[in-house]
Design an enzyme around this catalytic site. Structure first.
Site, PDB file in Angstrom:
ATOM      1  N   ILE A  44      -0.004  10.435   6.752  1.00 14.65           N
ATOM      2  CA  ILE A  44       0.722   9.783   7.846  1.00 14.65           C
ATOM      3  C   ILE A  44      -0.013  10.128   9.134  1.00 14.65           C
ATOM      4  CG2 ILE A  44       2.933   9.555   9.033  1.00 14.65           C
ATOM      5  CD1 ILE A  44       3.186   8.805   6.103  1.00 14.65           C
ATOM      6  N   GLU A  45      -0.575   9.108   9.765  1.00 11.53           N
ATOM      7  CA  GLU A  45      -1.399   9.340  10.956  1.00 11.53           C
ATOM      8  C   GLU A  45      -0.598   9.118  12.242  1.00 11.53           C
ATOM      9  OE1 GLU A  45      -4.948   6.972  10.413  1.00 11.53           O
ATOM     10  OE2 GLU A  45      -5.662   8.391   8.880  1.00 11.53           O
ATOM     11  N   CYS A  54      -1.877  15.171   6.086  1.00  8.03           N
ATOM     12  CA  CYS A  54      -2.522  14.766   4.834  1.00  8.03           C
ATOM     13  C   CYS A  54      -1.497  14.528   3.720  1.00  8.03           C
ATOM     14  CB  CYS A  54      -3.502  15.845   4.379  1.00  8.03           C
ATOM     15  SG  CYS A  54      -4.945  16.018   5.431  1.00  8.03           S
ATOM     16  N   GLU A  56      -1.531  15.444   0.474  1.00  6.14           N
ATOM     17  CA  GLU A  56      -1.175  16.542  -0.429  1.00  6.14           C
ATOM     18  C   GLU A  56      -0.232  17.532   0.244  1.00  6.14           C
ATOM     19  OE1 GLU A  56      -4.039  15.505   0.825  1.00  6.14           O
ATOM     20  OE2 GLU A  56      -5.685  16.763   0.127  1.00  6.14           O
ATOM     21  N   CYS A  89      -9.173  18.312   2.016  1.00  5.84           N
ATOM     22  CA  CYS A  89      -9.771  18.908   3.212  1.00  5.84           C
ATOM     23  C   CYS A  89      -9.515  20.420   3.236  1.00  5.84           C
ATOM     24  CB  CYS A  89      -9.227  18.236   4.472  1.00  5.84           C
ATOM     25  SG  CYS A  89      -7.574  18.773   4.933  1.00  5.84           S
TER      26      CYS A  89
HETATM   27  N1  THU Z   1      -6.651  13.061   4.398  1.00  3.70           N
HETATM   28  C1  THU Z   1      -5.742  13.407   3.440  1.00  3.70           C
HETATM   29  O1  THU Z   1      -4.640  12.835   3.373  1.00  3.70           O
HETATM   30  N2  THU Z   1      -6.061  14.399   2.574  1.00  3.70           N
HETATM   31  C2  THU Z   1      -7.248  15.077   2.601  1.00  3.70           C
HETATM   32  O2  THU Z   1      -7.397  16.090   1.942  1.00  3.70           O
HETATM   33  C3  THU Z   1      -8.358  14.543   3.395  1.00  3.70           C
HETATM   34  C4  THU Z   1      -7.931  13.717   4.551  1.00  3.70           C
HETATM   35  C5  THU Z   1      -6.304  12.014   5.362  1.00  3.70           C
HETATM   36  C6  THU Z   1      -6.107  12.524   6.766  1.00  3.70           C
HETATM   37  C7  THU Z   1      -6.395  11.280   7.572  1.00  3.70           C
HETATM   38  O3  THU Z   1      -5.200  10.521   7.664  1.00  3.70           O
HETATM   39  C8  THU Z   1      -7.396  10.506   6.720  1.00  3.70           C
HETATM   40  O4  THU Z   1      -7.319  11.051   5.413  1.00  3.70           O
HETATM   41  C9  THU Z   1      -8.826  10.594   7.218  1.00  3.70           C
HETATM   42  O5  THU Z   1      -9.228  11.906   7.396  1.00  3.70           O
END
Ligand code: THU
Length: 133
Positions: A44-45, A54, A56, A89
């Site tokens: 969710i950004e 993120c 997870e 990440c």
């Molecule tokens: N993102 C994740 O949801 N999980 C990760 O482990 C890597 C990054 C998302 C964060 C952001 O919304 C998009 O991917 C780009 O970085």
């Protein structure tokens, strides 16, 4: 109890709930619990970029908000439209290390059949944790 592929399928469905208008990179996650329940998450950004969350982490937090914890978790799946299996990440690796059983399977996947099984210890060796405080 559902298996690896079914959990990945749930994560792929969860990915459809992603709100990612800025990166256009949708991620889905699913946590399987001992009682057979599955909790989902998607990224969710926010226009204020550091507030993005993120997939997870949302899945684990979703489970915890329903009363689940480390001892309940059996497996975690993470999926994105990546070339190979989607790699979590660094921030998520730290959170997984804190909240998820260290030897339990973590399935990394993409949309075209790439699969990798790992665990929290492999993802974050020599981790910082509460014992260091
Ligand atoms: N993102 C994740 O949801 N999980 C990760 O482990 C890597 C990054 C998302 C964060 C952001 O919304 C998009 O991917 C780009 O970085």
């Amino acid at each position: 109890m559902i298996g690896r592929e079914e959990l990945i399928e749930v994560a792929i469905s969860a990915r459809e709930r992603s709100y990612s208008p800025y990166s256009r990179f949708a991620v889905g996650a699913a946590v399987l619990c001992r009682d057979g329940s599955v909790y989902i998450g998607a990224n969710i950004e926010n226009s204020s970029f550091p507030l993005c969350m993120c997939a997870e982490r949302n899945a684990l937090y979703n489970a915890m908000m329903d009363g689940k914890g480390r001892d309940d978790f059996l497996a975690l799946a993470i999926v994105a439209d990546t070339e190979g299996p989607c790699s979590p990440c660094g921030a998520c690796r730290q959170v997984i290390h804190e909240l998820f059983p260290h030897e339990a399977p973590i399935y990394l996947a993409n949309l075209s059949g790439a699969r990798m099984t790992t665990n929290a210890t492999e993802l974050l060796p020599f981790a910082f944790d509460g014992h260091d405080l």
